[in-house]
Design a protein around this motif. Structure first.
Motif, short mmCIF file in Angstrom:
data_model
loop_
_atom_site.label_atom_id
_atom_site.label_comp_id
_atom_site.label_asym_id
_atom_site.label_seq_id
_atom_site.Cartn_x
_atom_site.Cartn_y
_atom_site.Cartn_z
N VAL A 126 -0.33 -3.52 6.81
CA VAL A 126 0.43 -4.02 6.01
C VAL A 126 1.34 -2.59 5.36
CG1 VAL A 126 0.73 -4.29 3.28
CG2 VAL A 126 -0.95 -4.95 4.98
N GLN A 127 2.57 -2.08 5.09
CA GLN A 127 3.34 -1.25 5.25
C GLN A 127 3.43 -0.58 3.73
OE1 GLN A 127 3.15 0.22 7.16
NE2 GLN A 127 3.63 -0.63 9.71
N THR A 128 4.01 -0.11 3.60
CA THR A 128 3.99 0.70 2.22
C THR A 128 5.28 0.23 1.87
OG1 THR A 128 2.55 2.48 1.47
CG2 THR A 128 4.76 2.75 0.75
N ARG A 173 -1.38 -4.49 -10.53
CA ARG A 173 -2.42 -3.92 -9.39
C ARG A 173 -4.40 -4.97 -10.28
NH1 ARG A 173 -2.30 -0.59 -5.20
NH2 ARG A 173 -0.03 0.56 -5.69
N ASP B 33 -3.87 0.93 7.37
CA ASP B 33 -2.32 -0.26 6.31
C ASP B 33 -1.96 0.80 5.24
OD1 ASP B 33 -2.62 -2.65 6.94
OD2 ASP B 33 -5.00 -2.17 5.90
N GLY B 34 -0.37 0.98 5.11
CA GLY B 34 0.43 1.97 3.89
C GLY B 34 0.15 2.22 4.52
N GLY B 36 2.69 3.60 7.57
CA GLY B 36 2.95 3.58 8.40
C GLY B 36 4.37 4.38 8.32
N ARG B 163 -11.02 10.00 -7.22
CA ARG B 163 -10.08 10.94 -8.03
C ARG B 163 -8.82 10.02 -8.40
NH1 ARG B 163 -12.63 12.23 -12.34
NH2 ARG B 163 -10.67 12.98 -13.01
N CYS B 164 -8.08 10.01 -7.37
CA CYS B 164 -5.89 10.02 -7.52
C CYS B 164 -6.23 8.96 -7.74
CB CYS B 164 -5.75 10.16 -5.85
SG CYS B 164 -4.17 9.54 -6.00
N GLN B 165 -4.77 8.64 -9.08
CA GLN B 165 -4.40 7.09 -9.34
C GLN B 165 -3.27 6.88 -9.59
OE1 GLN B 165 -6.46 5.28 -11.08
NE2 GLN B 165 -7.69 6.69 -12.91
N TYR B 167 -0.58 8.89 -9.27
CA TYR B 167 0.86 9.40 -10.04
C TYR B 167 1.96 9.81 -9.63
CZ TYR B 167 -2.81 8.97 -14.36
OH TYR B 167 -3.72 8.27 -14.65
N ARG B 168 1.36 10.36 -8.85
CA ARG B 168 2.08 11.66 -7.62
C ARG B 168 3.49 12.33 -8.50
NH1 ARG B 168 5.10 5.35 -7.22
NH2 ARG B 168 3.44 5.10 -8.31
N PHE B 181 2.68 8.51 -0.05
CA PHE B 181 2.45 7.73 -1.29
C PHE B 181 1.95 6.30 -0.27
CE2 PHE B 181 2.40 4.03 -4.81
CZ PHE B 181 0.56 4.72 -5.54
N ASN B 182 0.31 6.25 -0.77
CA ASN B 182 0.48 5.15 0.10
C ASN B 182 0.11 4.06 -0.96
OD1 ASN B 182 -1.30 2.58 1.32
ND2 ASN B 182 -2.68 3.85 2.64
N GLU B 183 1.22 2.94 -1.05
CA GLU B 183 1.51 1.29 -2.07
C GLU B 183 0.02 0.60 -1.41
OE1 GLU B 183 4.77 -0.79 -2.49
OE2 GLU B 183 5.14 0.09 -4.27
N VAL B 184 -0.11 0.25 -0.80
CA VAL B 184 -1.16 -0.14 0.19
C VAL B 184 -2.66 -0.19 -1.22
CG1 VAL B 184 -2.41 -1.53 1.31
CG2 VAL B 184 -0.19 -1.27 1.70
N THR B 185 -2.68 0.87 -1.28
CA THR B 185 -3.88 2.21 -2.09
C THR B 185 -3.72 2.00 -3.34
OG1 THR B 185 -4.08 4.41 -0.46
CG2 THR B 185 -4.65 2.57 1.02
N GLY B 186 -2.77 2.34 -3.71
CA GLY B 186 -2.40 2.90 -4.44
C GLY B 186 -2.17 4.51 -4.85
N LYS B 187 -2.88 5.65 -4.01
CA LYS B 187 -3.08 6.44 -4.21
C LYS B 187 -2.26 7.59 -2.96
CE LYS B 187 -7.69 4.95 -5.27
NZ LYS B 187 -7.34 5.73 -6.10
#
Lengths: 244, 333
Positions: A126-128, A173, B33-34, B36, B163-165, B167-168, B181-187
Motif C-alpha cells: 500500500v503506497q503513501t 482515521r 506499506d506506505g 514506497g 508518540r508520533c502523531q 504532525y510533520r 511521512f508514512n500516510e498508511v501508519t500516519g507517522k
C-alpha cells in the motif's frame, strides 16, 4: 509582518486570559452551560438514526476561538469556522453529543485497506498517496475526574492534578480515545468509541457517544480544519461549557 | 548532549553512484506499506535537483537560535512510487507493453548524471545522503509531542513511533529533508543509523554493502575510530551545509581531484573541475582548507612519502573503516 505580530500577541492574550480563567477553577459563567435533553430514544437510534432523531433537541451555538500560531515557523491562519452547533442528550447510560459546523472543504480520504499479511510476503505494498494533507477532525474533552468540584482543568489538555479525557474523531482515521495531563502529553489509549459522521452541503455533522457525565461536568470542544493544515494545537477550540 | 556520538564519513572521491547503499537500506527498512517513495539513504547527482527536489533551498534548520520556516515537500518533489502492470502483460495476456503506473514524472534519482556546466565542460559527482543524526537536531526541537529523541548512549536520533502523531513539524524543520511521512501508519519515519545492527556489532547496511568502500563508521569521540581521525585529527571531512546550524554527524571528504587540465598532481584550485564556489555552497568556506590539506597529503605520497590520511581513506578492510562495538550490556529478556 508587524500586523501579524500584533495579531499573534492579541490572540495570545485572549487565549491566555481564557487559560487563566480556566486554571483559576471558576465555574463556567452563565451562558456557558449546555442543556442536556433526556431522551427516550436508544443511544443507537440517536447515533445512527439520522437528523429526525435529534429534531426535538435544542441547539446551542458555541463560539470557537482560533489558537494563535504556536511556533515561530507556523503560517498564520484565519478564523474560518466561527462556531459549532452542539446538541446533547442523555439516554441508556450514555451521553450523546452532536457537533455540527460549516466547513466548505471536506478534508477526508478513504485510506486503502492494509492486508493482514506481512508486507514482505506481498508483491504490492500500500503506497503513501500524499505526504502534505491534513484532515478535518473534532473532539470533546472533559475532566477525567468528574468529582473535582468547581475546578475546571486547564483548557490546554488539563494538567497533572486534573487529567482530561479526549474523545477525538478524525474524518480519515476515525475515533480515538485519548488521555492527557497537560499540553504535549496527549496519548492514545488504543480504545475507540461509537461515532457517526456525515458531510452534506458544506456541513459536518458528527455524533459522539460518550459515557454519561453528571450534571455540572465541564466539556470543551475542538474542531480542526484540514485545509488550514490544522493538527496538534493548531485548531479551533471552545471554552468550557457546563452540562446542566 | 549524548555521552557518545556515532558518526559516518563518506569519501565523495570514491562514490561511483551505484546505489547499492540505497537498495541495501530499502530492502532492510523501507520495504513496508506506505514507504514506497521513501529512501532513508539516497545518492543524488550534484549539482542537481536532489531528493526531494530542491531540498537544499526549501528551508528549515536554525538561524540565530530560531527554527526556520519551511513548506512540506510534496509527493511530486519526492516522486511517487510506481508499479509495473506485470499482471496484465504476463498473467492476463493483454498485449500491452509493461508500463509504470502512475506515470513517472519525477523521482529519487531523476536527474542522474546530468550535473552542471563548468564553462563549456560538464561535471558532476555523487552525494550519498542519510539522516545526519545532528548534535543540535531541528526536528527534535520542532516536535511538540517530544516523539523524537537523541539516544544518550550513541547520539543516534530516532522517532518514537508510539508518540508520533504525524504532525510533520519535524519534516519542515529538518533542513536536509530526511524525514518522511508514512500516510498508511500516519507517522513520520527516518534513518535509524541501523542501531539494531550496531548493537549487535554489525555496521550500517549502507556502509557494509558499499562496493566503493567510501563509508567510515565509528564513534566520533573514540580516538581509535576512523571517523575521529578523519574529522578531528586529519581534518579532511566536513558536514553538509554547516550554516543550517544543526551540527551534522555525517561528514564528507569533498571531491578534490583530478584538476580539469594540466599534469596529474596540479591543484584543483588552479583549474577546478568542480567549481570551488559550488563546493563552498555545499560544505562551507572550510572546504578550501580541506582541499589544500588533501592535496598536500597527495603530494607527500607522490614524492615517495607515506600519508596516514590517504592510507585511511583507501580503507582496505572493514576493520579499518568500521569501529563498531556491540552494546557491552545486553538487556536480558
Amino acid at each position: 509582518m508587524r500586523i501579524r505580530q500584533l495579531l499573534i500577541i492579541a490572540s495570545s492574550v485572549l487565549l491566555l486570559s481564557s487559560m487563566i480563567w480556566a486554571q483559576a477553577g471558576a465555574k463556567p459563567a452563565a451562558g456557558q452551560s449546555l442543556s442536556v435533553a433526556v431522551s427516550s430514544a436508544s443511544p443507537d437510534s440517536l447515533l445512527n438514526g439520522g437528523p429526525a432523531a435529534w429534531n426535538q433537541i435544542a441547539v446551542k451555538r458555541v463560539a470557537l476561538n482560533r489558537t494563535p500560531p504556536l511556533y515561530d515557523t507556523d503560517e498564520p491562519a484565519t478564523l474560518e469556522i466561527q462556531s459549532v452547533d452542539v446538541r446533547t442528550a442523555r439516554t441508556g447510560g450514555k451521553l450523546l453529543v452532536e457537533l455540527s459546523w460549516r466547513d466548505p472543504t471536506r478534508d477526508a480520504i478513504a485510506l486503502a485497506d492494509v492486508p493482514d499479511t506481512p508486507p514482505e510476503t506481498r508483491f504490492r505494498k500500500v503506497q503513501t498517496e500524499a505526504d502534505d494533507r491534513f484532515f478535518d477532525a473534532a473532539a470533546v474533552m472533559f475532566p477525567a475526574k468528574t468529582d473535582s468540584g468547581a475546578i475546571a482543568p486547564s483548557l490546554q489538555m488539563g494538567d497533572a492534578e486534573h487529567p482530561v479525557e479526549i474523545y477525538y474523531w478524525n474524518a480519515t482515521r476515525g475515533a480515538m480515545l485519548m488521555q492527557a495531563q497537560g499540553r504535549g502529553t496527549t496519548r492514545r489509549t488504543g480504545q475507540n468509541f461509537p461515532v457517526n459522521s456525515t458531510y452534506q452541503n458544506g456541513q459536518w455533522n458528527v455524533i459522539f457517544e460518550l459515557p454519561d457525565l453528571p450534571a455540572g461536568t465541564t466539556v470543551a470542544f475542538a474542531v480542526w480544519n484540514g485545509s488550514q493544515k490544522d493538527r496538534d494545537g493548531r485548531k479551533y477550540f471552545s471554552v468550557w461549557q457546563a452540562l446542566e | 548532549m549524548s555521552k557518545h556520538q556515532y558518526a559516518m564519513v563518506m569519501d565523495l572521491n570514491k562514490c561511483l553512484g551505484c546505489q547499492t547503499c540505497t537498495i541495501a537500506c530499502k530492502k532492510l527498512w523501507t520495504d513496508r506499506d506506505g514507504t514506497g517513495y521513501m529512501y532513508w539513504n539516497n545518492v543524488e547527482t550534484r549539482p542537481g535537483l536532489g531528493y526531494p527536489r530542491q531540498w537544499d533551498r526549501i528551508g528549515g534548520g536554525w538561524k540565530d537560535g530560531s527554527l526556520q520556516p519551511s513548506p512540506l515537500p510534496t509527493m511530486d518533489d519526492y516522486g511517487h512510487a510506481w508499479e509495473y502492470n506485470y499482471e496484465r502483460r504476463l498473467y492476463e495476456g493483454k498485449k500491452q507493453p509493461v508500463m509504470p503506473s502512475p506515470e513517472p514524472k519525477s523521482g529519487v534519482n531523476w536527474d542522474e548524471d546530468v550535473g552542471g556546466m563548468n564553462e563549456d565542460e560538464n561535471y558532476f559527482f555523487y552525494l550519498p545522503r542519510i539522516c545526519n543524526h545532528c548534535t543540535h537536531p531541528a526536528c527534535l526541537e520542532a516536535c511538540p509531542r517530544k516523539a523524537i529523541y537523541k539516544r544518550e548512549e550513541d547520539g543516534i536520533v530516532v522517532i518514537d513511533q508510539d508518540r508520533c502523531q504525524g504532525y510533520r513539524y519535524c519534516i519542515k524543520a529538518c533542513p536536509y529533508k530526511k524525514i518522511y511521512f508514512n500516510e498508511v501508519t500516519g507517522k513520520s519515519e527516518k534513518c535509524i543509523f541501523c542501531y539494531p545492527r550496531l548493537e549487535k556489532g554489525q555496521v550500517n547496511a549502507c556502509a557494509a554493502q558499499c562496493p566503493g568502500r567510501l563509508r567510515f563508521v565509528g564513534l566520533l569521540d573514540d580516538p581509535e575510530s576512523p571517523v575521529h581521525k578523519l574529522v578531528l585529527v586529519h581534518k579532511i571531512a566536513l558536514p553538509l551545509f554547516p550554516e543550517k546550524g544543526t551540527q551534522p554527524n555525517v561528514f564528507y571528504v569533498p571531491p578534490f581531484n583530478p584538476p580539469k587540465r594540466g599534469n596529474y598532481g596540479s591543484s584543483i584550485q588552479d583549474g577546478p573541475r568542480v567549481p570551488l564556489d559550488y563546493l563552498i555552497y555545499l560544505f562551507g568556506p572550510d572546504v578550501k582548507d580541506v582541499i589544500t590539506r588533501l592535496e598536500a597529503e597527495l603530494k607527500k605520497t607522490q614524492e615517495g612519502g607515506r600519508s596516514e590520511a590517504l592510507q585511511l581513506l583507501i580503507g582496505r578492510d572493514a576493520e579499518t573503516r568500521f569501529h563498531v562495538r556491540p552494546q557491552l550490556v545486553q538487556i536480558q529478556l
